[in-house]
Design an enzyme around this catalytic site. Structure first.
Site, short mmCIF file in Angstrom:
data_model
loop_
_atom_site.label_atom_id
_atom_site.label_comp_id
_atom_site.label_asym_id
_atom_site.label_seq_id
_atom_site.Cartn_x
_atom_site.Cartn_y
_atom_site.Cartn_z
NE ARG A 4 -2.01 43.16 4.10
CZ ARG A 4 -2.10 44.05 5.07
NH1 ARG A 4 -1.33 43.96 6.13
NH2 ARG A 4 -2.96 45.04 4.99
CB SER A 35 -0.44 47.44 5.47
OG SER A 35 -0.66 48.44 6.41
CG HIS A 36 2.29 47.17 9.08
ND1 HIS A 36 0.93 47.11 8.92
CD2 HIS A 36 2.64 46.07 9.75
CE1 HIS A 36 0.48 46.01 9.50
NE2 HIS A 36 1.50 45.36 10.01
CG ASP A 87 0.46 52.06 7.41
OD1 ASP A 87 0.04 53.11 6.90
OD2 ASP A 87 -0.16 50.97 7.34
CG ASP A 126 -1.43 50.90 3.48
OD1 ASP A 126 -0.93 51.01 4.61
OD2 ASP A 126 -2.55 50.38 3.29
CG ASP A 142 -3.97 52.04 5.98
OD1 ASP A 142 -2.79 51.94 6.40
OD2 ASP A 142 -4.67 51.05 5.68
NE ARG A 143 -1.75 49.40 10.40
CZ ARG A 143 -1.57 48.30 11.09
NH1 ARG A 143 -0.74 48.32 12.13
NH2 ARG A 143 -2.16 47.18 10.77
CB THR A 150 -10.21 43.25 13.78
OG1 THR A 150 -10.14 43.41 15.18
CG2 THR A 150 -8.91 43.70 13.15
CD GLU A 180 -9.36 48.41 12.53
OE1 GLU A 180 -9.65 47.25 12.82
OE2 GLU A 180 -8.72 48.72 11.51
CB SER A 188 -4.24 48.12 14.59
OG SER A 188 -5.38 48.40 13.80
CE LYS A 225 -5.50 50.91 8.94
NZ LYS A 225 -6.00 49.55 8.66
C1 VG1 Z 1 -4.37 44.33 11.44
C2 VG1 Z 1 -5.01 45.19 12.51
C3 VG1 Z 1 -6.37 45.67 12.04
C4 VG1 Z 1 -6.20 46.42 10.69
C5 VG1 Z 1 -5.50 45.52 9.70
C6 VG1 Z 1 -5.21 46.22 8.40
O1 VG1 Z 1 -5.16 43.20 11.19
O2 VG1 Z 1 -5.13 44.49 13.71
O3 VG1 Z 1 -6.95 46.49 13.00
O4 VG1 Z 1 -7.46 46.78 10.18
O5 VG1 Z 1 -4.25 45.08 10.24
O6 VG1 Z 1 -4.45 47.37 8.58
P1 VG1 Z 1 -4.87 41.75 11.85
O7 VG1 Z 1 -5.89 40.83 11.25
O8 VG1 Z 1 -3.46 41.42 11.50
O9 VG1 Z 1 -5.01 41.96 13.31
V1 VG1 Z 1 -3.22 47.73 7.49
O10 VG1 Z 1 -2.71 49.32 7.81
O11 VG1 Z 1 -2.17 46.52 7.80
O12 VG1 Z 1 -3.92 47.57 5.98
CO CO Z 2 -1.76 50.20 6.34
#
Ligand code: VG1
Ligand code: CO
Length: 693
Positions: free
Chosen positions: A127, A226-227, A409, A411, A413-414, A476, A506, A508, A519
């Site tokens: 990213r 993602s978000h 979110d 994409d 998945d959340r 994670t 998770e 998150s 997810k």
């Molecule tokens: C975060 C979350 C983690 C999740 C990841 C991807 O990662 O804490 O639990 O799997 O985002 O989710 P980090 O390394 O920033 O803590 V998503 O929906 O952003 O693809």
């Molecule tokens: Co996501």
């Protein structure tokens, strides 16, 4: 549209021929029955003696000029009984009239390039700021490095099928077209894309695992951050998922990264035509390369309809005392939400909020400020509608507030789960789904395993213990659940113990199961609706609410008060210094006391994968106290600039204790201790977290 026909010898070949033909031709409206539009892809699958039927149908329809046989695959599948294995055939038919011939040049050019720094994939892909991705050779280098890594590890890229799609953010469409041109140059023969270049993360996984009989592609490029907000001045991202539908494991992402540091050229078919992604169908380029553009929701929704009992959920939704809203936050989920709630479950249009995907997820002027992040801080509109404030407390009288609310979110998945004036923390949600798993058809034989990420609360462990099923704690990131879900699978780990059907999640706001390898935001919402449906079968009784289900759960298992503090945008140097100092301190803590709390253990978390025996170290600092409380520090791996420190806080309360406090208040003393121990404020200059969830 795509359909699968499973052929057996119990019906005559002519029956299946008629069925296949009517799918490909469509059915005109008759009496009160609506017309059925033609289907572009018909997949025939057959075992044993039915194999000849599949060949007969394929041959006949091709001769008639109605369809083209796009592929024929054979394999051995395991079956019950003395034979153990039986031959299996998959014949894919494409509707001839939906095929469009396209011209272009398939000539491959090798463009010279040089390594660009900082292309190491994080928790979930690479990213960076969109402008960085749009910079010269940035995306090209990463994509070529991925192809090179795949080829080096024997992945059948040449002649293979690839999936490309994303969350609809700015640059999604252009990136999709570029990757298509590079895929062809790297030997790919078939490209699968969702309409408008859209594919949610779980849908991409479902496409890999189920489309055209399943496991056709060697992988997928998913374009998503993602978000993280989207837009020219915001973030973009890319990740690669493997042939099992799951995020590339560390050994693959490390190889990709290594390649990015050495790359000298990339391959591209500059003359490959730009594909019209607004029109579904099959494009055949120069008679050689097939590009399928299909409805982004069909495979995923089709799979979810097998996992859940939609009829039961439909009844719940039809109850007069039940109402719900679903916020897609202008991410990719809109089309999926429409398909599930409106088309399949018969809910009114008013259920859908922000269901149109936008390149900037609505942008800065929306209540979420373009953060398509389903939590109490960012899903402002939904939280207000559900009658709570941003700490999850009740606001107002609750009149007119829906019984159920959820969000996804960018994409998709959340998920966030809300009841009337009620917030369910993701860790609790996971535990509650585990405790009630029996009402979900996919789990009806019983869960065989479950897992959580290390920082996720221990609420799941308590359920697993009671149900006597294995519960794993992984680092994670969803990629760490993959091997557990592939356990016992003939293709990957035939000799390992089997943990599927499997449930995991998770803190998150990520929850899911072994139906896909990501997810799955929609899955979590349907899981909750299924639980609600099973507890509310009798319409003459008052509705059992989300709040009631949560409280009942706590009364049995106790409550894991839980909270996460994020310190965003701190300098990378100060964040690493803080972590380094903390790690050095760890060995001295055990047995000592601080602010009246006694340290039980202190470790730098390391994961030993029980399935493939790989080891992942340095996965966060976990400090446990003798009263069962925990604090965890880790650095985020999903940011696009600077560093984010995450501090996770957990305190357990027994079923007989006080279960009705505010989680944010309960963990405060733990936070104070954590801040003193880490010296976070002095080192980073921050006194307050930027986000609390
Ligand atoms: C975060 C979350 C983690 C999740 C990841 C991807 O990662 O804490 O639990 O799997 O985002 O989710 P980090 O390394 O920033 O803590 V998503 O929906 O952003 O693809
Ligand atoms: Co996501």
């Amino acid at each position: 549209m795509a359909v699968e026909l499973r052929l057996t010898t119990s019906k005559p070949a002519s029956f299946y021929l008629r069925a296949a033909r009517s799918f490909l031709e469509g059915v005109p409206a008759k009496d009160d029955k609506a017309a059925k539009p033609p289907v572009d892809t018909v997949t025939l699958t057959a075992l044993g003696n039915a194999i000849s039927v599949a060949c007969f149908i394929g041959g006949t329809l091709e001769k008639e000029g109605l369809a083209t046989i796009a592929s024929v695959r054979t394999k051995w599948t395991s079956v019950a009984g003395p034979m153990k294995h039986t031959p299996n055939i998959t014949v894919v038919l494409k509707r001839k009239a939906a095929e469009k011939a396209l011209s272009g040049s398939l000539a491959v050019t090798n463009e010279s390039t040089s390594p660009i720094e900082g292309q190491k994939p994080g928790t979930s892909g690479l990213r960076k700021k969109t402008k960085v991705f749009m910079g010269k050779n940035y995306l090209e280098n990463f994509v070529q490095s991925t192809f090179d890594a795949l080829k080096a590890t024997g992945v059948p890229v040449e002649g293979g099928t690839i999936v490309i799609g994303g969350d609809g953010r700015y640059f999604n469409k252009d990136a999709t077209q570029l990757i298509a041109k590079m895929s062809v140059a790297n030997g790919v023969k078939t490209i699968w894309m969702g309409n408008d270049a859209l594919l949610s993360t779980p849908a991409a996984s479902a496409v890999i695992r189920t489309r055209e009989g399943g496991f056709v592609p060697f992988g997928a490029f998913i374009l998503s951050a993602s978000h993280n907000p989207g837009g020219l001045d915001e973030d973009f991202g890319i990740k690669f998922n493997c042939e099992n539908g799951g995020p590339a494991p560390e050994k693959v992402t490390e190889k990709i990264f290594e390649n990015t540091t050495k790359i000298s050229e990339y391959k591209i078919c500059k003359g490959f035509p730009t594909i019209d992604l607004t029109t579904k169908g099959t494009y055949v380029v120069e008679g050689k390369i097939r590009v399928d553009v299909f409805d982004c929701a069909e495979d995923h929704v089709g799979l979810l309809m097998k996992v859940f009992d939609f009829e039961a959920i439909k009844k719940l939704i039809a109850r007069k005392d039940f109402s719900m809203v679903y916020d897609s936050m202008n991410g990719v989920q809109g089309p999926y939400a429409r398909r599930v709630f409106i088309d399949e479950l018969g809910a009114p249009e008013s259920v859908l909020m922000n269901a149109v995907p936008k390149e900037d997820f609505g942008g800065k002027d929306t209540p979420s400020h373009g953060h398509a992040d389903p939590n109490l801080t960012y899903a402002v509109e939904l939280v207000q509608k559900m009658g709570t404030n941003k700490t999850g407390e009740k606001v107002g009288s609750g009149d007119g507030v829906p019984e159920f609310g959820a969000a996804a979110d960018g994409d998709a998945d959340r998920n966030m789960i809300l009841g009337k004036q009620w917030f369910v923390s993701p860790s609790d949600s996971l535990a509650i789904i585990a405790a009630n798993a029996g009402c979900i058809p996919y789990f009806k034989e019983g869960l065989k395993g479950c897992a959580r990420s290390m920082p996720t609360s221990g609420a799941l462990d308590l359920v697993a213990k009671k149900k006597k099923i294995p519960c794993f704690v992984v680092p994670t990131g969803w990629k760490f659940f993959g091997n557990l879900m592939d356990s016992g699978d003939e293709r990957y780990f035939p000799d390992s113990d089997i943990y599927t059907p499997f449930l995991c999640g998770e803190e998150s706001f990520g929850t899911g199961s072994s139906h896909v390898r990501e997810k799955d935001g929609m899955w979590a919402v349907l899981a909750w609706l299924q639980i609600l449906a099973s507890k509310n079968q009798d319409e003459s009784k008052p509705l059992v609410s989300v709040e009631q289900i949560t409280k009942d759960h706590w009364k049995v298992y106790g409550r894991n008060y839980y909270c996460r503090y994020d310190y965003e945008g701190v300098s990378s140097e100060s964040a690493s210094t803080m972590m380094k100092n903390l790690i050095e301190k760890l060995p001295t803590l055990k047995g000592t006391e601080m602010k009246g709390m006694k340290f039980e253990s202190a470790e730098n978390f390391e994961y030993n994968d029980p399935v493939d025996k790989s080891v992942s170290s340095n996965q966060g600092v976990q400090i446990c106290f003798t009263d069962g409380s925990r604090i965890i520090f880790r650095l985020s791996g999903t940011g696009s600039a600077g560093a984010t420190i995450r501090l996770y806080l957990e305190k357990y309360e027994k079923p007989s204790g006080n279960l009705d406090l505010s989680q944010f208040e309960v963990v405060k003393p733990l936070a104070e201790l954590a801040l003193e121990l880490s010296d976070l404020s002095n080192l980073t200059g921050r006194n307050e977290p930027t986000v609390i969830t």
